[in-house]
Scaffold this motif. Structure first.
Motif: not given
Length: 161
Positions: A70-72, A75, A78-79
């Motif tokens: 994820g990038d934030d 993300e 919750q991945k």
């Protein structure tokens, strides 16, 4: 979505500022639910350690212009299969969805999340990007050297590319 630095925020219109504030509060909430779901029984330092792992992953992703987890903050938290409390089949999923600020441990998690998001929280994990509970041995951990043991969790700083 990149969170803007304070000097950039002064150039924003009111709707942009409102959107940025909303996004920041949403990140704090998701991070707090992650902290609470993963480490509510680990005390403040244990909860802080989970927050540090998320923030270390964020730092890693930003340095590389993105990363698979994820990038934030949202993300990353919750991945699927990264933080088990967010897995729909995990018993903690319903709990993290329902917990409120009336829960003392969640209120603590929210304070820690706010400090982490605003960059004023220390990292007790020595830069860890991964962890697991003591008594569990994930495949990825077999050849890795722990960088910290906090409560009932073992923390690792994986060299990721």
């Amino acid at each position: 979505m990149k969170t803007l630095e304070p000097e950039d925020q002064s150039k924003m219109t009111d709707p942009e500022k409102n959107a940025e504030i909303y996004r920041r509060e949403l990140e704090i909430d998701v991070l707090a639910r992650t902290i609470w779901g993963e480490a509510r029984g680990e005390g403040t330092t244990g909860m802080q350690a989970v927050a540090a792992v998320v923030m270390n992953r964020l730092k890693h992703a930003r340095a590389r212009g993105g990363y698979w987890w994820g990038d934030d903050i949202i993300e990353i938290c919750q991945k699927p299969y990264q933080f088990s409390a967010w897995n729909k089949d995990d018993p903690n999923f319903e709990k993290i969805s329902a917990v409120t600020d009336n829960n003392l441990q969640f209120a603590t998690a929210k304070r820690l999340a706010r400090r982490a998001v605003y960059g004023v929280m220390d990292d007790p994990t020595n830069g860890a990007t991964h962890y697991h509970a003591i008594g569990v041995t994930p495949l990825w951990s077999h050849r890795e050297k722990p960088v910290a043991v906090i409560g009932r969790h073992i923390f690792y700083r994986l060299e990721v590319e």
